[in-house]
Design a protein around this motif. Sequence first.
Motif, short mmCIF file in Angstrom:
data_model
loop_
_atom_site.label_atom_id
_atom_site.label_comp_id
_atom_site.label_asym_id
_atom_site.label_seq_id
_atom_site.Cartn_x
_atom_site.Cartn_y
_atom_site.Cartn_z
N ALA A 101 0.83 -1.21 0.00
CA ALA A 101 0.00 0.00 0.00
C ALA A 101 0.86 1.26 0.00
O ALA A 101 0.57 2.23 -0.71
N VAL A 102 1.92 1.25 0.78
CA VAL A 102 2.82 2.40 0.84
C VAL A 102 3.45 2.66 -0.53
O VAL A 102 3.61 3.82 -0.96
N ARG A 103 3.81 1.62 -1.26
CA ARG A 103 4.39 1.79 -2.59
C ARG A 103 3.42 2.49 -3.53
O ARG A 103 3.83 3.14 -4.51
N LEU A 104 2.12 2.37 -3.23
CA LEU A 104 1.11 3.02 -4.05
C LEU A 104 0.73 4.39 -3.51
O LEU A 104 -0.18 5.04 -4.03
N GLY A 105 1.43 4.82 -2.43
CA GLY A 105 1.08 6.09 -1.80
C GLY A 105 -0.21 6.02 -1.03
O GLY A 105 -0.89 7.04 -0.82
N ASP A 106 -0.58 4.84 -0.58
CA ASP A 106 -1.85 4.61 0.11
C ASP A 106 -1.57 4.06 1.50
O ASP A 106 -0.41 3.88 1.89
N ALA A 107 -2.61 3.79 2.24
CA ALA A 107 -2.50 3.17 3.56
C ALA A 107 -3.50 2.02 3.65
O ALA A 107 -4.61 2.11 3.12
N LEU A 108 -3.10 0.95 4.29
CA LEU A 108 -3.98 -0.20 4.45
C LEU A 108 -5.12 0.17 5.40
O LEU A 108 -4.88 0.67 6.50
N PRO A 109 -6.37 -0.06 5.01
CA PRO A 109 -7.50 0.34 5.86
C PRO A 109 -7.78 -0.67 6.97
O PRO A 109 -8.91 -1.14 7.12
N THR A 110 -6.77 -0.99 7.73
CA THR A 110 -6.90 -2.00 8.80
C THR A 110 -6.54 -1.36 10.13
O THR A 110 -5.43 -0.85 10.28
N GLN A 111 -7.45 -1.39 11.07
CA GLN A 111 -7.20 -0.80 12.38
C GLN A 111 -6.85 -1.85 13.43
O GLN A 111 -6.19 -1.54 14.42
N GLN A 112 -7.30 -3.08 13.23
CA GLN A 112 -7.04 -4.15 14.21
C GLN A 112 -6.72 -5.44 13.47
O GLN A 112 -7.16 -5.67 12.34
N ARG A 113 -5.95 -6.28 14.14
CA ARG A 113 -5.65 -7.59 13.56
C ARG A 113 -5.62 -8.63 14.68
O ARG A 113 -5.45 -8.32 15.86
N LEU A 114 -5.75 -9.89 14.26
CA LEU A 114 -5.69 -11.03 15.18
C LEU A 114 -4.77 -12.07 14.56
O LEU A 114 -4.93 -12.42 13.39
N CYS A 115 -3.84 -12.56 15.34
CA CYS A 115 -2.92 -13.59 14.88
C CYS A 115 -3.37 -14.94 15.45
O CYS A 115 -3.49 -15.10 16.67
N THR A 116 -3.60 -15.91 14.58
CA THR A 116 -4.03 -17.22 15.06
C THR A 116 -2.89 -18.00 15.72
O THR A 116 -3.15 -18.95 16.47
N VAL A 117 -1.64 -17.61 15.49
CA VAL A 117 -0.53 -18.21 16.24
C VAL A 117 -0.62 -17.76 17.70
O VAL A 117 -0.50 -18.57 18.63
N ALA A 118 -0.85 -16.45 17.92
CA ALA A 118 -1.00 -15.94 19.28
C ALA A 118 -2.23 -16.55 19.96
O ALA A 118 -2.20 -16.87 21.15
N LEU A 119 -3.30 -16.74 19.20
CA LEU A 119 -4.51 -17.35 19.77
C LEU A 119 -4.23 -18.79 20.18
O LEU A 119 -4.68 -19.25 21.24
N ARG A 121 -1.34 -20.03 21.15
CA ARG A 121 -0.54 -20.00 22.37
C ARG A 121 -1.41 -19.65 23.58
O ARG A 121 -1.21 -20.18 24.67
N ARG A 122 -2.35 -18.72 23.40
CA ARG A 122 -3.21 -18.36 24.52
C ARG A 122 -4.06 -19.54 24.96
O ARG A 122 -4.29 -19.75 26.15
N LEU A 123 -4.53 -20.34 24.01
CA LEU A 123 -5.36 -21.50 24.34
C LEU A 123 -4.55 -22.63 24.96
O LEU A 123 -5.10 -23.48 25.64
N GLN A 124 -3.23 -22.68 24.69
CA GLN A 124 -2.35 -23.75 25.17
C GLN A 124 -2.86 -25.13 24.72
O GLN A 124 -3.09 -26.03 25.52
N LEU A 441 14.96 -19.98 17.54
CA LEU A 441 14.43 -20.04 18.90
C LEU A 441 13.42 -18.91 19.09
O LEU A 441 13.60 -17.81 18.58
N THR A 442 12.36 -19.19 19.85
CA THR A 442 11.39 -18.16 20.20
C THR A 442 11.12 -18.22 21.70
O THR A 442 10.79 -19.28 22.22
N VAL A 443 11.28 -17.08 22.36
CA VAL A 443 10.94 -16.95 23.78
C VAL A 443 9.61 -16.20 23.85
O VAL A 443 9.54 -15.01 23.53
N ASN A 444 8.55 -16.90 24.24
CA ASN A 444 7.21 -16.32 24.34
C ASN A 444 6.93 -15.94 25.78
O ASN A 444 7.11 -16.76 26.68
N VAL A 445 6.45 -14.73 26.01
CA VAL A 445 6.14 -14.23 27.34
C VAL A 445 4.66 -13.84 27.37
O VAL A 445 4.19 -13.09 26.51
N SER A 446 3.91 -14.35 28.34
CA SER A 446 2.49 -14.03 28.46
C SER A 446 2.15 -13.73 29.91
O SER A 446 2.89 -14.08 30.83
N TRP A 447 1.01 -13.10 30.11
CA TRP A 447 0.57 -12.76 31.47
C TRP A 447 -0.95 -12.80 31.52
O TRP A 447 -1.61 -13.03 30.51
#
Length: 594
Positions: A101-119, A121-124, A441-447
């Motif tokens: 989008a930036v290459r086109l001089g535009d902006a992505l119309p996305t305000q929020q996102r959800l990562c299913t990898v993070a989801l 990990r949260r579910l364990q 390696l990935t060190v994941n930290v959650s709370w």
Amino acid sequence: MTDDRWTLVDVETSGLSVQRDRVLSIAVLNLDGDTVVDEYSTLVNPGCDPGPVHVHGLTPARLRDAPRYDEVAAEIHGRLQSRILVAHNAAFDHGFLSAEAVRLGDALPTQQRLCTVALTRRLQLNVPNAKLSTLTRYWRIPHRRAHDAREDVVALAGVFRQSRSLAASLGLPLPIVSCGVDAKASPSRSGTTRAPRPPKRNCPFRNPGRFHESTGLIQGMRVAITGPLSRPRGEVVDALTTAGLDVTGSVSARTSVLVTNEPSDSTKSRAADAHGVPIIDERTLFRLLDRVRPGTPADAPVEVEPHQPVRASGNAHANPIASGVQRGPWSRRRVLLVGGRHVEATIMRSRLIQLGALPAVNLTAGVTDVLVLDGGDGDPRMPRIRERGLTVLAPRDVNALLGTAAGDPPSAPMTPPSDEHEPVVVPAGGVVDLPPEVDDLTVNVSWSVASDADVDVVAFELGTDDLVPSDSHFVFYNQPYGPTSATQLSIDGDREQAIHIDLAAIDDGISRVTVAAALDGPGSFGDIGALGVTVDGGERLLASSVLDAATTERTMIVAEIYRRSGLWRVRAVGQGYDHGLAELVVGYGVEVDQ
């Protein structure tokens, strides 16, 4: 924005760099609730080499007649409007679409996102890793061709439906994060932008240490300036950098010399006094500039000495992978604590670890037992706990098995669940040898998701002097990559952050990577409770830990990754400090604006 309107996205790209590489194919699937309301997919002619054809199968011949991204951008952006973007490793897909989008001089119309990898990990979930292919097997979802954008996004829809339903049954909020609408900015954790520091010219020489009159100035020395000068300051800075010296904006333990004509009570003068930094005046500086000694190039290899970890006394879990630690009677059990004061919860978590159990920080799919402390019966999660038929324990059950208090062992069945993927439980001070084949390696930290506090996870790439070679070796929300991108910060959840480390790409001069956490705003780690830490290596979970600070700490050293005898090791630390992030980073040699 309606919370139940989702746009699932998968992209295939010519490489991993959003600045250099391009999108080759994209699939978009819109869900209203669980219902598919729209689908779109297309190949994209990138106008460049398609990269790893053996991975995605997209040859130049297949892409030659495909539309360019500017010809399909309206189709893609329209489907993202007023919806939450969902992707597997969402930072990757969102980053590439934002760059296009930036290459086109535009902006992505996305305000929020959800990562299913993070989801995941949260579910364990009981899975060895969070790859899409692994999750489709776990949920029994058809997935015919991996790295085909349309096939991947359809499979992702099935995974997302199942994961979202399970999260709702557990009362776990979804890890939705803000990503901002200005794709040209660097979004921070909250989706806002923080002003970056002015660019600083990197010194091409390694810091040789403190200035001494007998040796004079050496290329690579860090020089700070305070107070009025007889020459324009810019002229002085240019003279220093031309001579191969490193001009810094503040004074720290790594500063070689402070230049001032009028020693005073300035912040830099006080810091120089506190750190024992020598002070010279402007006239002496220019006399010394006539004979600056050659320095050692910053990229020259160095001899790396093994870091000696401080081990917990009598720690049976130290070096578990190398020595084959014996699992306790509650091995593979994940126990959630509810109720109780902070000190009581800390003590009971320690006792659970002695039994081989892994304390949980949230009610997840992996929880097998619940330890109810004082006042825990009133916890709002108790109805869900009873619905799931989890074993409910009292402190006397734990104490009886450890012989710390009178009581009978628990009468509830305690047969460990079948869980071949459970990582080794490592207490604070415990050390894990990484298998030689692990180079990523990935060190994941959650709370706790019940906490309102903001936590920043950061990393320091450290030399043999336990200091960063330069400010670029400090990885944080406004600088998410180290100088070689060997260390990277990932923020794809509102209560979880991760540090990814490419062990093969770490500079020879780096002997240790330290991962830390710090509070942004009021409060302490006593308000948040325990931090959950997992270490992923390659295809599986390697280690898991739960770290408790006391009641007043605002920063915590989470883990250290270091070399020893040709092997990489991970040490769980859990050392907390009352000071904030600024004081922590200065201690590692990072320059902080004063």
